[in-house]
Enzyme design. Sequence first.
Site, PDB file in Angstrom:
ATOM      1  CE  LYS A  23      -4.270  -1.725   2.057  1.00 14.65           C
ATOM      2  NZ  LYS A  23      -5.267  -1.588   3.133  1.00 14.65           N
ATOM      3  CG  ASP A  59      -9.101   0.066   2.857  1.00 11.61           C
ATOM      4  OD1 ASP A  59      -9.790  -0.754   2.225  1.00 11.61           O
ATOM      5  OD2 ASP A  59      -7.888  -0.103   3.100  1.00 11.61           O
ATOM      6  N   GLY A  82      -8.076   1.506  17.677  1.00 20.98           N
ATOM      7  CA  GLY A  82      -7.079   1.091  16.699  1.00 20.98           C
ATOM      8  C   GLY A  82      -6.366   2.277  16.085  1.00 20.98           C
ATOM      9  CB  ALA A  86      -8.569  -0.555   9.144  1.00 16.60           C
ATOM     10  CD  GLU A 110       6.803   4.024  17.607  1.00 14.77           C
ATOM     11  OE1 GLU A 110       6.934   2.938  18.211  1.00 14.77           O
ATOM     12  OE2 GLU A 110       7.463   4.351  16.607  1.00 14.77           O
TER      13      GLU A 110
HETATM   14  P1  NDP Z   1      -2.949  -3.207  11.362  1.00 17.86           P
HETATM   15  O1  NDP Z   1      -2.098  -4.383  11.674  1.00 17.86           O
HETATM   16  O2  NDP Z   1      -2.375  -2.049  10.607  1.00 17.86           O
HETATM   17  O3  NDP Z   1      -3.535  -2.613  12.749  1.00 17.86           O
HETATM   18  C1  NDP Z   1      -4.111  -3.459  13.720  1.00 17.86           C
HETATM   19  C2  NDP Z   1      -4.687  -2.611  14.846  1.00 17.86           C
HETATM   20  O4  NDP Z   1      -5.355  -3.490  15.765  1.00 17.86           O
HETATM   21  C3  NDP Z   1      -3.634  -1.864  15.660  1.00 17.86           C
HETATM   22  O5  NDP Z   1      -4.181  -0.655  16.123  1.00 17.86           O
HETATM   23  C4  NDP Z   1      -3.395  -2.829  16.844  1.00 17.86           C
HETATM   24  O6  NDP Z   1      -2.936  -2.172  18.010  1.00 17.86           O
HETATM   25  C5  NDP Z   1      -4.813  -3.310  17.077  1.00 17.86           C
HETATM   26  N1  NDP Z   1      -4.887  -4.592  17.782  1.00 17.86           N
HETATM   27  C6  NDP Z   1      -4.656  -5.824  17.272  1.00 17.86           C
HETATM   28  N2  NDP Z   1      -4.839  -6.771  18.229  1.00 17.86           N
HETATM   29  C7  NDP Z   1      -5.196  -6.103  19.364  1.00 17.86           C
HETATM   30  C8  NDP Z   1      -5.523  -6.525  20.692  1.00 17.86           C
HETATM   31  N3  NDP Z   1      -5.541  -7.797  21.041  1.00 17.86           N
HETATM   32  N4  NDP Z   1      -5.846  -5.567  21.598  1.00 17.86           N
HETATM   33  C9  NDP Z   1      -5.857  -4.264  21.253  1.00 17.86           C
HETATM   34  N5  NDP Z   1      -5.545  -3.803  20.013  1.00 17.86           N
HETATM   35  C10 NDP Z   1      -5.229  -4.716  19.080  1.00 17.86           C
HETATM   36  O7  NDP Z   1      -4.209  -3.794  10.614  1.00 17.86           O
HETATM   37  P2  NDP Z   1      -5.268  -3.001   9.683  1.00 17.86           P
HETATM   38  O8  NDP Z   1      -5.552  -1.697  10.300  1.00 17.86           O
HETATM   39  O9  NDP Z   1      -4.823  -3.058   8.277  1.00 17.86           O
HETATM   40  O10 NDP Z   1      -6.541  -3.959   9.803  1.00 17.86           O
HETATM   41  C11 NDP Z   1      -7.290  -4.030  10.998  1.00 17.86           C
HETATM   42  C12 NDP Z   1      -8.546  -4.828  10.742  1.00 17.86           C
HETATM   43  O11 NDP Z   1      -9.334  -4.130   9.793  1.00 17.86           O
HETATM   44  C13 NDP Z   1      -8.283  -6.231  10.146  1.00 17.86           C
HETATM   45  O12 NDP Z   1      -9.026  -7.154  10.893  1.00 17.86           O
HETATM   46  C14 NDP Z   1      -8.821  -6.144   8.733  1.00 17.86           C
HETATM   47  O13 NDP Z   1      -9.451  -7.348   8.351  1.00 17.86           O
HETATM   48  C15 NDP Z   1      -9.864  -5.047   8.867  1.00 17.86           C
HETATM   49  N6  NDP Z   1     -10.083  -4.327   7.599  1.00 17.86           N
HETATM   50  C16 NDP Z   1     -11.346  -4.356   7.101  1.00 17.86           C
HETATM   51  C17 NDP Z   1     -11.627  -3.710   5.923  1.00 17.86           C
HETATM   52  C18 NDP Z   1     -13.012  -3.784   5.391  1.00 17.86           C
HETATM   53  O14 NDP Z   1     -13.226  -3.373   4.248  1.00 17.86           O
HETATM   54  N7  NDP Z   1     -13.979  -4.256   6.158  1.00 17.86           N
HETATM   55  C19 NDP Z   1     -10.611  -2.955   5.166  1.00 17.86           C
HETATM   56  C20 NDP Z   1      -9.313  -2.955   5.814  1.00 17.86           C
HETATM   57  C21 NDP Z   1      -9.080  -3.643   6.982  1.00 17.86           C
HETATM   58  P3  NDP Z   1      -1.335  -1.884  18.249  1.00 17.86           P
HETATM   59  O15 NDP Z   1      -1.002  -0.698  17.394  1.00 17.86           O
HETATM   60  O16 NDP Z   1      -1.263  -1.619  19.689  1.00 17.86           O
HETATM   61  O17 NDP Z   1      -0.630  -3.147  17.805  1.00 17.86           O
END
Ligand code: NDP
Length: 241
Positions: A23, A59, A82, A86, A110
């Site tokens: 991306k 998105d 988050g 996304a 961060e």
């Molecule tokens: P990233 O890996 O970039 O970000 C993940 C986020 O989730 C971070 O903020 C992370 O926090 C947080 N997170 C993950 N596990 C936990 C937990 N156990 N407790 C608290 N926070 C948590 O992923 P994306 O943003 O790309 O994707 C996130 C979700 O969005 C995915 O499930 C994806 O399927 C969905 N998505 C859906 C779309 C749609 O069209 N419906 C389009 C794009 C994405 P930290 O920073 O602290 O690690």
Amino acid sequence: LAAAVAGAKAMGFVGFNCTIPHKVAVIPLLDGLGDSAALMGAVNCVVRRGDQWIGENTDGKGFVESLSLRFDPAGKNVVLFGAGGAARAIAVELSLAGISEVTIVNRSEERGSELVKLLTTRVAESVPQSLQARFQQWDGEFQIPTETDLVVNATSIGLYPNINDTLPIVRKSLRGSMFVADVIPNPPETKFIQLAKDCGCEVIDGLEMLVAQGVIGIRHWSGVDADPLIMRQALERVFET
Ligand code: NDP
């Protein structure tokens, strides 16, 4: 990636989607960016316009398009869980759609603070309304402030196969007056969506967002408005919901 993009150009593609880990890396291979893709620094949809290849981000647009059918974001107060890709896309598009306040709730400080910085600087300068953004560290159960209008899960909590995971929040702080959205497309009926429904909240699930960004991509490439219902039914068959 460069060879794939050159191949798409050589074969006369009208565009293509790209996802993690491309991306950001695709940007130097393009001729320009749409407004929100430039603010986010991420592209998931490439569109040929004349002889130019332009990077868009659908998105967040898909999210706001599906949300706006039932909830007007203008002037609203948002809690966004988050700070990944996304969340970034949704925060930027909600800001462009006129929200006035957003609290970014994230585990890692961060990433959360970086998103708040983007919103309070470049994004705030690009929108006509006054926009407040703050970061809240997520440790333990989060208490959703009473004055919140919209609550969005933009984390990966609840994504298949971890379908029993749910957000650490104080259950009673979710009120029926709040509109709730979840980005998880599979399964669309997450524990968080179930909880929100139990609390009397109106909801949109991640499948709506996924379908809406697909509709926007097809519109970019062909000018045709695809039927979201047919697309959703096809996805439900794939996900066996
Ligand atoms: P990233 O890996 O970039 O970000 C993940 C986020 O989730 C971070 O903020 C992370 O926090 C947080 N997170 C993950 N596990 C936990 C937990 N156990 N407790 C608290 N926070 C948590 O992923 P994306 O943003 O790309 O994707 C996130 C979700 O969005 C995915 O499930 C994806 O399927 C969905 N998505 C859906 C779309 C749609 O069209 N419906 C389009 C794009 C994405 P930290 O920073 O602290 O690690």
